[in-house]
Design a protein around this motif. Structure first.
Motif, short mmCIF file in Angstrom:
data_model
loop_
_atom_site.label_atom_id
_atom_site.label_comp_id
_atom_site.label_asym_id
_atom_site.label_seq_id
_atom_site.Cartn_x
_atom_site.Cartn_y
_atom_site.Cartn_z
N SER A 209 -47.74 -25.13 7.85
CA SER A 209 -47.65 -24.29 6.66
C SER A 209 -48.68 -23.18 6.74
O SER A 209 -49.85 -23.42 7.06
N THR A 210 -48.24 -21.96 6.51
CA THR A 210 -49.14 -20.84 6.69
C THR A 210 -49.17 -19.86 5.53
O THR A 210 -50.09 -19.05 5.44
N SER A 211 -48.19 -19.86 4.65
CA SER A 211 -48.09 -18.79 3.67
C SER A 211 -48.48 -19.25 2.26
O SER A 211 -48.77 -20.41 2.01
N ILE A 212 -48.45 -18.29 1.37
CA ILE A 212 -48.75 -18.56 -0.03
C ILE A 212 -47.75 -19.56 -0.60
O ILE A 212 -48.08 -20.33 -1.51
N VAL A 213 -46.52 -19.56 -0.08
CA VAL A 213 -45.51 -20.50 -0.57
C VAL A 213 -45.97 -21.93 -0.36
O VAL A 213 -45.83 -22.79 -1.24
N THR A 214 -46.55 -22.20 0.81
CA THR A 214 -47.05 -23.54 1.09
C THR A 214 -48.12 -23.94 0.10
O THR A 214 -48.16 -25.08 -0.37
N SER A 215 -48.99 -23.00 -0.24
CA SER A 215 -50.05 -23.28 -1.21
C SER A 215 -49.49 -23.55 -2.59
O SER A 215 -50.04 -24.34 -3.36
N LEU A 216 -48.36 -22.91 -2.91
CA LEU A 216 -47.78 -23.05 -4.24
C LEU A 216 -46.97 -24.33 -4.42
O LEU A 216 -46.90 -24.86 -5.54
N LEU A 217 -46.36 -24.83 -3.34
CA LEU A 217 -45.40 -25.92 -3.50
C LEU A 217 -45.99 -27.13 -4.21
O LEU A 217 -45.38 -27.69 -5.12
N GLY A 218 -47.18 -27.56 -3.80
CA GLY A 218 -47.78 -28.73 -4.44
C GLY A 218 -48.21 -28.49 -5.86
O GLY A 218 -48.27 -29.41 -6.68
N LEU A 219 -48.50 -27.23 -6.20
CA LEU A 219 -48.93 -26.89 -7.55
C LEU A 219 -47.76 -26.75 -8.51
O LEU A 219 -47.92 -26.88 -9.73
N LEU A 220 -46.58 -26.48 -7.98
CA LEU A 220 -45.41 -26.30 -8.83
C LEU A 220 -44.64 -27.60 -9.05
O LEU A 220 -43.85 -27.70 -9.99
#
Length: 360
Positions: free
Chosen positions: A237-248
């Protein structure tokens, strides 16, 4: 808010308790003159500082200091905060005592909020309606403060997506945080950077919660359509999407581990609003966790109404509002210049001219 366990006393309070116990013990054994000690009904704070008044021997102070350090070390180990610096611990323990959840506290309050937003920005009805429904349902189930499911608002530039989020935050008395995906480090801005790196620090959502003491800030992720794929060629995982998935994801957001603090936060109360110009470039894992709302442009009548409402707020004269309205009316319906960004720039220019000193 953070999932940490803490001992209820500071090191200085522990030392005072040890000193008080030692004085009381020696009094019972007759090793301290009773006249030097306050009466049985003495105030707690007087007893806590008797060690200074009675000048306990140096060796006793050394013993108390050693025992206090051992107890504090065990306390830190149990709390899971031993790896943190003193300042970081203080920040976490302040939040652990509780943060507020701002926004409407009744169904009637939610209705008033939605009505106010509809009055000011009627073209945003497709966005206002789901927020209103979610917030109503949240209050009816016994929830506190404003909350809605994550949104992705898709539409052309200048329809007021960011302006709407700021106005929602103002009316709800919530801190608003904007993260621009155009910056390459947007993923780090969301999740933070673990210790060991020169840029180590918590993500901006955690930083906002700790600094503002509010657990349900509005976080606007601008131009999420530029995030690209959520995996690198190597499969990481490298992008902002990866960072967001667990928070959403509601379940994982309730116990989300901050890579900087290495403790769990309840991030499930955050109000996420993402903006995009093109839905097709948004990764599917992200779309599946959000409600996607696609919108068109802003009608000329809506922009004229916005000018009539905004000009008095800025202290502009009726003639100034007329000038902007004339400029808006000169464009044919559907023209690219008929957007909130252009109209706001007109108002900004007139406001700057009105405030400019007059030369005599």
């Amino acid at each position: 808010m953070p999932d940490v366990r803490k001992f209820p006393l500071s090191s200085s309070e522990i030392e005072d308790r040890f000193a008080k116990f030692l004085i009381a013990l020696r009094k019972r054994l007759g090793k301290i003159d009773a006249s030097e000690v306050t009466a049985e009904g003495a105030k707690e704070e007087e007893l806590l500082h008797l060690s200074n008044a009675l000048e306990l021997p140096t060796k006793d102070h050394y013993k108390i200091d050693r025992r206090t350090k051992r107890l504090v070390a065990k306390q830190d180990a149990r709390s899971g905060l031993a790896h943190l610096k003193s300042n970081d611990r203080k920040r976490l323990l302040t939040a652990e005592r509780g943060v507020s959840l701002n926004g409407p506290d009744s169904v009637h309050g939610v209705d008033e909020l939605a009505s106010r937003l509809m009055e000011e920005m009627p073209w945003m009805q497709p966005v206002i309606k789901p927020i209103w429904q979610d917030a109503r349902h949240h209050i009816e189930r016994g929830g506190s403060g404003l909350w809605h499911r994550p949104l992705i608002v898709v539409g052309p530039p200048g329809i007021g997506k960011s302006h709407f989020a700021r106005r929602l935050a103002e009316l709800s008395q919530l801190p608003a945080l904007k993260i621009d995906v155009g910056g390459g480090s947007a993923g780090f801005a969301i999740s933070g950077v673990q210790r060991g790196w020169g840029t180590a620090g918590p993500g901006r959502p955690v930083e906002t919660i700790l600094s503002q003491g509010v657990g349900n800030p509005i976080v606007v992720v601008d131009e999420i359509c530029k995030a690209g794929t959520c995996y690198s060629e190597a499969g990481f995982s490298t992008s902002i999407v990866t960072s967001l998935l667990g928070l959403l994801e509601p379940v994982s957001a309730r116990s989300w581990e901050c890579p900087y603090f290495n403790v769990n936060f309840d991030m499930s109360r955050i109000c996420w609003i993402m903006t995009a110009n093109n839905v097709s470039t948004i990764p599917l894992p992200l779309r599946s966790r959000c409600r996607v709302i696609e919108m068109g442009g802003v009608a000329k009548a809506d922009l004229l109404k916005f000018v009539g409402q905004e000009a008095p707020k800025r202290g502009l004269e009726p003639m100034d509002a007329y000038v902007v309205a004339y400029l808006v009316g000169s464009y044919p319906e559907g023209h690219p210049a008929l957007n909130l960004r252009v109209v706001t720039r007109y108002l900004d220019d007139l406001e700057a001219l009105a405030q400019k000193p007059v030369l005599h």
